[in-house]
Design a protein around this motif. Sequence first.
Motif, PDB file in Angstrom:
ATOM      1  N   ARG A 215      14.086-122.041  31.136  1.00 44.48           N
ATOM      2  CA  ARG A 215      13.950-121.219  29.943  1.00 44.48           C
ATOM      3  C   ARG A 215      13.045-120.001  30.135  1.00 44.48           C
ATOM      4  N   PRO A 216      11.889-120.097  30.787  1.00 45.60           N
ATOM      5  CA  PRO A 216      11.068-118.885  30.978  1.00 45.60           C
ATOM      6  C   PRO A 216      11.792-117.803  31.758  1.00 45.60           C
ATOM      7  N   ASP A 217      12.576-118.192  32.777  1.00 46.19           N
ATOM      8  CA  ASP A 217      13.316-117.202  33.559  1.00 46.19           C
ATOM      9  C   ASP A 217      14.385-116.525  32.722  1.00 46.19           C
ATOM     10  N   ILE A 218      15.077-117.307  31.912  1.00 46.45           N
ATOM     11  CA  ILE A 218      16.117-116.728  31.057  1.00 46.45           C
ATOM     12  C   ILE A 218      15.490-115.769  30.043  1.00 46.45           C
ATOM     13  N   ALA A 219      14.309-116.108  29.528  1.00 48.99           N
ATOM     14  CA  ALA A 219      13.617-115.228  28.585  1.00 48.99           C
ATOM     15  C   ALA A 219      13.276-113.901  29.239  1.00 48.99           C
ATOM     16  N   VAL A 220      12.836-113.925  30.488  1.00 45.26           N
ATOM     17  CA  VAL A 220      12.491-112.691  31.206  1.00 45.26           C
ATOM     18  C   VAL A 220      13.748-111.862  31.466  1.00 45.26           C
ATOM     19  N   ILE A 221      14.836-112.516  31.856  1.00 51.89           N
ATOM     20  CA  ILE A 221      16.090-111.796  32.098  1.00 51.89           C
ATOM     21  C   ILE A 221      16.545-111.085  30.829  1.00 51.89           C
ATOM     22  N   LEU A 222      16.498-111.761  29.717  1.00 52.21           N
ATOM     23  CA  LEU A 222      16.920-111.159  28.451  1.00 52.21           C
ATOM     24  C   LEU A 222      16.000-110.005  28.054  1.00 52.21           C
ATOM     25  N   ARG A 223      14.706-110.180  28.266  1.00 56.50           N
ATOM     26  CA  ARG A 223      13.740-109.120  27.940  1.00 56.50           C
ATOM     27  C   ARG A 223      14.015-107.855  28.738  1.00 56.50           C
ATOM     28  N   ASP A 224      14.198-108.012  30.060  1.00 58.53           N
ATOM     29  CA  ASP A 224      14.384-106.846  30.921  1.00 58.53           C
ATOM     30  C   ASP A 224      15.746-106.206  30.689  1.00 58.53           C
ATOM     31  N   ALA A 225      16.762-107.009  30.397  1.00 60.50           N
ATOM     32  CA  ALA A 225      18.070-106.444  30.077  1.00 60.50           C
ATOM     33  C   ALA A 225      17.997-105.627  28.797  1.00 60.50           C
ATOM     34  N   ALA A 226      17.283-106.155  27.804  1.00 58.30           N
ATOM     35  CA  ALA A 226      17.150-105.440  26.534  1.00 58.30           C
ATOM     36  C   ALA A 226      16.432-104.110  26.726  1.00 58.30           C
ATOM     37  N   GLU A 227      15.439-104.097  27.626  1.00 61.35           N
ATOM     38  CA  GLU A 227      14.708-102.848  27.877  1.00 61.35           C
ATOM     39  C   GLU A 227      15.611-101.784  28.473  1.00 61.35           C
ATOM     40  N   LEU A 228      16.670-102.218  29.170  1.00 60.38           N
ATOM     41  CA  LEU A 228      17.647-101.280  29.732  1.00 60.38           C
ATOM     42  C   LEU A 228      18.768-100.970  28.736  1.00 60.38           C
TER      43      LEU A 228
END
Length: 355
Positions: A215-228
Amino acid sequence: MKRFALALAALLIASPGLAQARIGIAAPLTDSAALLGEQIEAGAKAAAGTAGVETVTADTACTSEGGKAAAERLLAEGASIVIGFLCTEAIEAALPILTGKGVPVIDVGVRANRLTDRRERSGQLVWRVAPRSDAEATAIAESVATRWSDEPFGFIEDGSIANRALTDTVRRLLGDKGLQPSLMDNFRPAEEKQFGLARRLQRSGVTRFVIAGDRPDIAVILRDAAELGLDLEVIGGESLMDETSVDQPLGDGVIAVLPPMRFPALVETLGDKARGYTGPAYASAEIAVEAFALAKESDRSLADILNGETFETVLGPARFDEKGDSGLLAWRPYVWTGEDFAPLADQAAHSGSDR
């Protein structure tokens, strides 16, 4: 449910032999798994107590040595049926001992397919309320097919053996339905940033992904994708139940395919303990009590009754298949609402369990 339990209690009390029937509870009660073992003990004792049936508990310690010692203790204490077990090593050590004395086991936590796949060959007296390990992949594939059958989708996994195997199985199941992913990718887990992956996803044009990772990794992936500026739709599995950091919460709308882990029907009985393994343990004890009552009325063994009857439980009707699996804890899709996972709006209500 209460009226049914009282009727069963009356049947048991009316029979001197069955009045002494005991449910053995095998659970890890030490070290890191103790909290989960306590859930098993609480659920089983609550159901047995409602029906007036005695219980005896033994610590499996989640080891083969602990499983053997627990089996021997439960036999010495007169257990007629044993429920519980969270760890494969413990149940595999206990089963030969319990089967040798004709004592059935209802498993609540071990998911390894081999536990019931080899039952016919081994002759071991084991039945399972816990979901099989292949049930997660099947449920994820069904969720993808339901939501994305006409849309491009992809797979992302963290490189671990377990998540790679999960991804491969889901991909195969979807292939059987004529659905193929548009992208396969992976990432290094436990990274503070995942912009490299997010940029690859952005270039692909695919926005729907099954992500097999913590779950922490998926949260980071979603965060960075959203920033793009990339809005991803994500379906994950049980690993999404892992706690994530306060600094990086999971994004709203993420779908997790999960077994039921909260049980509203037990709140009145167990309060805030009506979650985790209390539900499967409660249902397993209900099955044991019903089997005792049916045995009183006939000359059938507990094993024959478990193989042939449908049982009323707090989680719904339970009937074991030819392997000994019940399918009682069916995996279902849930959506992250910002605070917790909740049933999807279009999901059919389940009478005994929900998140």
